[in-house]
Design a protein around this motif. Structure first.
Motif, PDB file in Angstrom:
ATOM      1  N   THR A   1       0.820  -1.214   0.000  1.00 32.65           N
ATOM      2  CA  THR A   1       0.000   0.000   0.000  1.00 32.65           C
ATOM      3  C   THR A   1       0.857   1.269   0.000  1.00 32.65           C
TER       4      THR A   1
ATOM      5  N   ILE B   1       2.917   4.494  -1.540  1.00 33.47           N
ATOM      6  CA  ILE B   1       2.442   5.508  -2.486  1.00 33.47           C
ATOM      7  C   ILE B   1       2.821   5.159  -3.921  1.00 33.47           C
TER       8      ILE B   1
ATOM      9  N   ILE C   1       0.416   2.562  -5.168  1.00 38.13           N
ATOM     10  CA  ILE C   1      -0.902   3.164  -5.399  1.00 38.13           C
ATOM     11  C   ILE C   1      -0.918   3.924  -6.717  1.00 38.13           C
ATOM     12  N   GLN C   2       0.117   4.720  -6.964  1.00 42.71           N
ATOM     13  CA  GLN C   2       0.143   5.509  -8.201  1.00 42.71           C
ATOM     14  C   GLN C   2       0.314   4.629  -9.434  1.00 42.71           C
TER      15      GLN C   2
ATOM     16  N   PHE D   1      -5.041  13.268  -6.861  1.00 43.97           N
ATOM     17  CA  PHE D   1      -4.484  12.399  -5.823  1.00 43.97           C
ATOM     18  C   PHE D   1      -3.392  13.127  -5.057  1.00 43.97           C
TER      19      PHE D   1
ATOM     20  N   SER E   1      -0.345  12.483  -2.346  1.00 44.22           N
ATOM     21  CA  SER E   1       0.461  11.478  -1.660  1.00 44.22           C
ATOM     22  C   SER E   1       0.487  11.724  -0.151  1.00 44.22           C
TER      23      SER E   1
ATOM     24  N   PRO F   1      -3.751  10.181   0.857  1.00 44.31           N
ATOM     25  CA  PRO F   1      -4.376   9.274  -0.111  1.00 44.31           C
ATOM     26  C   PRO F   1      -5.818   8.943   0.243  1.00 44.31           C
ATOM     27  N   GLN F   2      -6.157   9.022   1.555  1.00 39.12           N
ATOM     28  CA  GLN F   2      -7.530   8.702   1.969  1.00 39.12           C
ATOM     29  C   GLN F   2      -8.548   9.675   1.382  1.00 39.12           C
TER      30      GLN F   2
ATOM     31  N   SER G   1      -8.894  10.393  -1.599  1.00 40.22           N
ATOM     32  CA  SER G   1      -9.363   9.875  -2.895  1.00 40.22           C
ATOM     33  C   SER G   1     -10.392   8.767  -2.747  1.00 40.22           C
TER      34      SER G   1
ATOM     35  N   CYS H   1      -5.756   3.230  -0.365  1.00 35.71           N
ATOM     36  CA  CYS H   1      -5.850   4.663  -0.085  1.00 35.71           C
ATOM     37  C   CYS H   1      -6.426   4.925   1.304  1.00 35.71           C
TER      38      CYS H   1
END
Length: 845
Positions: free
Chosen positions: A26, A28, A31-32, A306, A308, A311-312, A314, A366
């Motif tokens: 999880t 960054i 995620i991206q 988004f 960094s 992230p929550q 999003s 996120c």
């Protein structure tokens, strides 16, 4: 609005996540990367024969630069390969290499698939390969994987014309061509169409190569530069590829990281040739899905906004996007709004499933939502209750109105509050299921492809729907369902065992479900050369509190005593041994199978326990048949003490002990600084001169030992990476030449040679019943001072004499042999024992 969080224990397909943890990464960067992947609807399937055949740099590029769903179909699990780090051979090596492949895929981002065929060893032609493989079965397996995976592009590692060198390699390309067309033909394997739809890939390419002296690339071929750098990962694809390839530790494939431009070349085999892009003619955007173009703008907006640092933030937009994906392509109503062919409708469903999973994982990542379930103990017996701990954590406050937990047996634990249930920020919430709430262990955790005995060429799969999976698809798992922003979202986690190791820290291992009691016969082979009694030790282990009995099944031609041994009051985890006396009924040559039978807790089983432990992969547990081989043969031995210098790993020392030799594994200090004359013979393990660099310093002392009257037997070595070129007292050269047919005729070229006469007379009958192959990495350019008493060849090839060479040197004897004794002796092949003993036994003058 109601929010619920039920937890259910059932069986599903394995997910492709790091075994060091049960949840996907999880960070960054990941995620991206996954946000970028949301906008890509394309897939590629790479096909070859074995673990380590795959092009890891290309896989990493396709998965992590182009963001295609990328898979590798290895037809075999590598069962016939070598093992540089241990003694596992055959199917045990296949289990190890399966986990090495999964480790590689966790690094390069691709997924892993298999067929049912077995790697029976090196073959020189595809015809030989397909003689052992059931072509119809393996082709059906490939079609099944293709119809499930639905690749837009298929790529084979090898050509059909033989440049791959290995018959398995060539066969994989031949089968890939047939599968490319068969997967689209409803008349081919129609029974699969109850579960999947036909599928036609756009093209099949051959990923040409430049290996060693073989260059199959050319400037006019389509090419891709896969040597780029991924700033989100902080690595280039050559670096990722090296890390992935270095997972193949049993094969010694540790690789240096490469940086900079690197081109991969392709030749079109079937379908349209690509001109500017691998996916020419394939729509890989949301335009692929009717009415899907609008989703592209939504995803772009989420990516642009988004943060960094948060992230929550999003999560609401991702949940809204998930709803729109459902409405656009995920409902019957959505399907009714467009007119689609059956194939297009299946594609519609396929991409809904893939993108829904990606979105769900992004939402959890996120939100910082972490959850797992683990068993309180590493193992349970059939019928036992599994005590489970389920945990949930989020760094951000997450309100839910209710919590429901179902461990799989219909009993619910509910938590409901008037104002909703709050999963507090940075707090770990745990739930434990014991007694009547806990599920019952109802199936042992045996690898699905090893549940039944199998032949040389393929595993017997009891359920064809499991084919393709790298691991058991019905292994225990836990399903968590959250309601987030009004959307019910479910996730699966493996049920594992977790513990803390003082040196390694937190360690996750697969949960083991076992028979109540396992029985392991001490030796896999018992060699008799007279009618004397041998003691057969059986080690038992209890996985529950139990009482019962152990016996050995009666075997014709053998006397077994006692008939049964009872045990009582055994506790979970207890281990103990019992002894039986086994005697040939007469002096006749006889081979039989000895089987142990355990009766405990109302269950009868004949299963042993075997665990493969390496730190680079999860512990592998299996329950092989509780059997051993009894071999009564006419054999004479000479000498007593054998010195053994370990190589890459083999079971030859144990085999020699079976026929009465005292075997001592020699250290470097003992070789260099002690008197070796007390050994009747010294043997080097397989590939010792490849893996033990100190042997170049020990070699003069070993040759001095021979000169003074000793016997040195050197088993095969790979021609690449020898630590010294002076393997013997006189010159010869190790080459990559083999006799792969285990039934290949053997000509005794020098019948008077002592190694064929003392203490056992060797005849053509001694080469009957050999397994897998005859000889590997033979020798040529043999100095005339050596004698080569044997000739052999595969069908259609000229006879070779490089499998066994013998020379007198001073007062002693030097032997180099590429005969595969490391396979034959553990398999209990009588003739191999007789010949190997002769190699150790120099007649006294």
């Amino acid at each position: 609005m109601k929010r619920s969080l039920p937890l259910i224990l059932t069986g599903i397909l394995f997910c492709y996540t790091a075994f060091a943890q049960t949840a996907p990464p999880t960070d960054i960067g990941t995620i991206q990367q996954n946000l970028k992947k949301l906008n890509v609807l394309g897939s590629v399937l790479y096909i070859a024969a074995h673990p380590d055949d795959e092009n890891t740099r290309l896989l990493a590029y396709l998965a992590q630069e182009k963001h295609y769903r990328t898979g590798y179909l290895s037809l075999t699990r590598g069962d016939g390969g070598q093992n540089l780090i241990g003694t596992e051979q055959g199917e045990l090596l296949g289990l190890t290499r399966t986990q090495e492949l999964l480790a590689a895929r966790r690094i390069d981002g691709a997924e892993q698939f298999f067929s049912r065929v077995n790697d029976f060893g090196f073959s020189k032609t595809p015809e030989e390969t397909l003689k052992f493989w059931d072509k119809d079965k393996v082709l059906g397996d490939m079609v099944w994987v293709i119809r499930q995976f639905r690749p837009d592009v298929m790529i084979c590692r090898f050509p059909t014309t033989g440049e791959g060198g290995h018959g398995n390699h060539t066969a994989s390309a031949i089968l890939a061509q047939e599968a490319f067309s068969a997967a689209a033909d409803p008349k081919k394997y129609p029974e699969q169409l109850k579960y999947v739809q036909v599928w036609q890939a756009k093209r099949l390419l051959w990923n040409t190569f430049n290996f060693g002296n073989t260059n199959t690339t050319s400037p006019d071929q389509f090419k891709i530069n896969v040597g780029g750098y991924n700033s989100l990962l902080g690595k280039g694809y050559g670096e990722i590829a090296a890390e992935s390839r270095s997972s193949h530790k049993t094969q010694g494939f540790g690789s240096a990281k490469q940086r900079g431009d690197a081109f991969e070349y392709f030749k079109t085999i079937l379908g349209d040739a690509p001109k500017t892009d691998l996916m020419d003619g394939v729509t890989t955007t949301w335009a692929r899905v009717p009415k899907g173009e609008a989703l592209t703008a939504e995803i772009n907006a989420i990516s642009k906004n988004f943060s960094s640092d948060a992230p929550q933030a999003s999560v609401p937009a991702l949940v809204a996007l998930l709803n729109k994906v459902d409405l656009t392509i995920g409902t019957d109503k959505a399907l009714q709004t467009v007119r689609l062919t059956a194939t297009a409708a299946a594609d519609y469903e396929y991409w809904h499933k893939q993108k829904t999973k990606e979105l769900k994982d992004l939402i959890a990542a996120c939100a910082g939502l972490w959850f797992e379930a683990y068993a309180k103990e590493p193992s349970y017996a059939l019928g036992e209750k599994i005590e489970i701990v389920a945990q949930i954590y989020t760094p951000n406050t997450l309100p839910v109105s209710a919590l429901e937990i179902n461990p799989g047996n219909g009993i619910l634990r509910k938590v409901t509050t008037p104002h909703g249930l709050i999963l507090e920020s940075n707090k770990l919430t745990s739930y434990t299921f014991v007694d009547k709430e806990a599920p019952v262990a109802d199936k042992i955790t045996q690898p699905y492809w090893m549940e039944s005995p199998h032949g040389i060429g393929a595993y017997k799969i009891n359920d064809d729907l499991k084919v393709g999976n790298p691991e058991n698809p019905d292994a225990p798992k836990v399903t968590y369902t959250f309601t987030i922003a009004g959307k019910e979202i479910s996730y699966d986690r493996k049920l594992v065992y977790k513990y803390t190791d003082p040196a390694r820290g937190e360690v996750y291992q697969p949960l083991v479900i076992a028979p109540p009691v396992t029985a392991d016969i001490q030796n896999k082979v018992y060699i008799y050369n007279n009618i004397q009694t041998q003691t057969v030790q059986v080690k038992l282990k209890s996985f529950t509190n139990t009482s019962g009995s152990i016996s050995l099944k009666p075997v014709e031609g053998w006397k077994i005593s006692p008939a049964k041994i009872d045990f009582t009051g055994k506790k979970k985890g207890d281990e103990w041994s019992v002894a039986f006396s086994v005697t040939p009924a007469n002096g006749k040559t006889n081979t039989a199978v000895l089987e142990a039978v355990v009766s405990a807790n109302g269950q009868t089983s004949s299963l042993g326990l075997q665990q493969i432990r390496y730190q680079h992969i999860p512990t592998i547990t299996l329950f092989p048949p509780a059997q051993a081989k009894l071999v009564n043969l006419d054999i004479k031995t000479e000498g007593k003490r054998i010195g053994y210098i370990a190589g890459a790993g083999d079971l030859v020392p144990e085999a020699l002990q079976q026929v009465g030799y005292e075997v001592h594994v020699l250290s470097e200090n003992e070789v260099l600084n002690t008197d070796l004359s007390g050994y009747d013979a010294i043997v080097t393990g397989v590939r010792a001169y490849n893996v033990n660099e100190r042997l170049s310093y020990e070699q003069p002392k070993l040759l001095e030992y021979v000169k003074n009257g000793g016997v040195l037997v050197v088993q095969y070595n790979n021609n690449n990476g020898l630590v010294t070129q002076q393997l013997g007292p006189y010159p010869f050269r190790v080459v990559n030449e083999r006799v792969t047919n285990e039934d290949a005729p053997v000509t005794i070229f020098d019948a008077t040679n002592p190694v064929l006469n003392y203490p056992n007379k060797i005849t053509a009958d001694d080469f009957k019943g050999w397994v897998q192959e005859r000889s590997v990495y033979m020798v040529n350019n043999i100095d005339p001072l050596y004698k080569a008493p044997l000739q052999m060849n595969d069908p259609g090839q000229s006879a070779q004499n490089g499998s066994l060479i013998v020379a007198d040197y001073g007062k002693g004897r030097y032997v180099y042999t590429s005969l595969v004794f490391f396979r034959e002796l553990p398999a209990g092949v009588p003739g191999a024992y007789r010949l190997f003993i002769n190699l150790l036994s120099k007649p006294k003058k």
